[in-house]
Design an enzyme around this catalytic site. Structure first.
Site, mmCIF file in Angstrom:
data_model
loop_
_atom_site.group_PDB
_atom_site.id
_atom_site.type_symbol
_atom_site.label_atom_id
_atom_site.label_comp_id
_atom_site.label_asym_id
_atom_site.label_seq_id
_atom_site.Cartn_x
_atom_site.Cartn_y
_atom_site.Cartn_z
ATOM 1 N N PHE A 19 0.807 -1.221 0.000
ATOM 2 C CA PHE A 19 0.000 0.000 0.000
ATOM 3 C C PHE A 19 0.842 1.273 0.000
ATOM 4 O O PHE A 19 0.322 2.342 0.268
ATOM 5 C CB PHE A 19 -0.925 -0.009 1.226
ATOM 6 N N GLY A 44 5.477 -4.338 10.790
ATOM 7 C CA GLY A 44 4.458 -4.431 9.748
ATOM 8 C C GLY A 44 5.083 -4.747 8.405
ATOM 9 O O GLY A 44 5.492 -3.847 7.677
ATOM 10 N N SER A 50 7.689 -2.406 1.339
ATOM 11 C CA SER A 50 8.645 -1.459 1.918
ATOM 12 C C SER A 50 9.940 -2.153 2.320
ATOM 13 O O SER A 50 11.016 -1.525 2.310
ATOM 14 C CB SER A 50 8.037 -0.745 3.126
ATOM 15 N N ASP A 70 5.997 -9.305 11.731
ATOM 16 C CA ASP A 70 4.584 -9.354 11.352
ATOM 17 C C ASP A 70 4.051 -10.746 11.700
ATOM 18 O O ASP A 70 4.755 -11.741 11.521
ATOM 19 C CB ASP A 70 4.424 -9.112 9.841
ATOM 20 N N GLY A 74 -2.664 -10.033 8.933
ATOM 21 C CA GLY A 74 -3.287 -8.779 8.538
ATOM 22 C C GLY A 74 -3.778 -7.936 9.698
ATOM 23 O O GLY A 74 -4.092 -8.433 10.779
ATOM 24 N N ASP A 139 4.708 0.622 10.711
ATOM 25 C CA ASP A 139 3.689 0.512 9.669
ATOM 26 C C ASP A 139 2.854 -0.734 9.913
ATOM 27 O O ASP A 139 2.510 -1.468 8.995
ATOM 28 C CB ASP A 139 4.349 0.457 8.288
ATOM 29 N N HIS A 142 -3.023 -0.256 12.671
ATOM 30 C CA HIS A 142 -3.345 1.158 12.813
ATOM 31 C C HIS A 142 -4.519 1.408 13.762
ATOM 32 O O HIS A 142 -5.028 2.536 13.838
ATOM 33 C CB HIS A 142 -3.664 1.769 11.446
ATOM 34 N N HIS A 167 4.265 5.502 8.922
ATOM 35 C CA HIS A 167 3.499 5.536 7.673
ATOM 36 C C HIS A 167 2.012 5.705 7.948
ATOM 37 O O HIS A 167 1.524 5.397 9.035
ATOM 38 C CB HIS A 167 3.728 4.233 6.887
#
Length: 207
Positions: A19, A44, A50, A70, A74, A139, A142, A167
């Protein structure tokens, strides 16, 4: 002079699901190229979009290993019924989103020389992480509670003069979720100084 991104790295970035737009990716790479060698930490991973850029920066800087963390199931916005859900990444066995197979291909093909992948929750990693960090990229999840947790757990390890990148920072709630912006506000209040702003990417330095 900031190193240029090689075409093969740009191609890998473009081919990796994720993203981050290219202008923010370039800014992330350029910021990382100014970081000191040592341990870098990405919270993340998703499929490694990234990570490809941070790995190239780590090569440019030298003497650096990037750890990317991670659980690969998700964040909230990646779950069924949310805008960023990708049905092609749902594991038939568990019924859960699973980005690890996609990231494994990224790791094998592009970043394995300078990247260590940790498959775990940030709560698990926070319980044992003690290494000073020269570059921290937040990242991950959120949701407010988790974004604040990740900042509190890992920003404390950023060395003096080290960098923090965040981010998906949107000061205006009409543009996006507020949790990363609240993280930036907290970081500024706790002694970080803003270095750059590119789109939704903020880069800060610990004084």
């Amino acid at each position: 002079m900031t190193p240029q991104l090689p075409q093969h790295v740009l191609d890998a970035f473009d081919a990796t699901t994720g993203f981050m737009p290219l202008d923010e990716g370039r800014a992330l790479f350029e910021a990382a190229c100014t970081a000191r060698p040592g341990a870098w930490l990405e919270i993340g991973t998703y499929c490694g979009k990234s990570t490809v850029l941070l790995a190239q920066a780590a090569r440019e800087v030298g003497g650096t290993q990037l750890v990317t963390v991670d659980h690969h199931h998700g964040s909230e916005e990646n779950q069924p019924g949310w805008e960023w859900h990708d049905t092609s990444m749902v594991d038939e066995h568990s019924g859960l989103l699973d980005t690890l197979p996609s990231f494994r291909r990224t790791w094998d093909d592009h970043v394995r020389d300078v990247v260590t992948a940790v498959v775990a929750t940030t709560e698990q990693v926070a319980a044992w992480w003690s290494t000073p960090v020269e570059f921290l990229f937040l990242d991950g999840n959120h949701v407010e509670e988790m974004a604040q947790h990740d900042y509190a757990a890992f920003a404390q390890h950023v060395a003096p003069g080290g960098l923090l990148a965040v981010h998906d920072v949107f000061p205006d709630p009409n543009d996006g979720g507020q949790a990363p912006w609240h993280v930036v506000e907290r970081a500024l209040a706790e002694g970080f100084e803003e270095v750059s702003v590119t789109g939704s990417l903020r880069v800060l330095r610990r004084a």
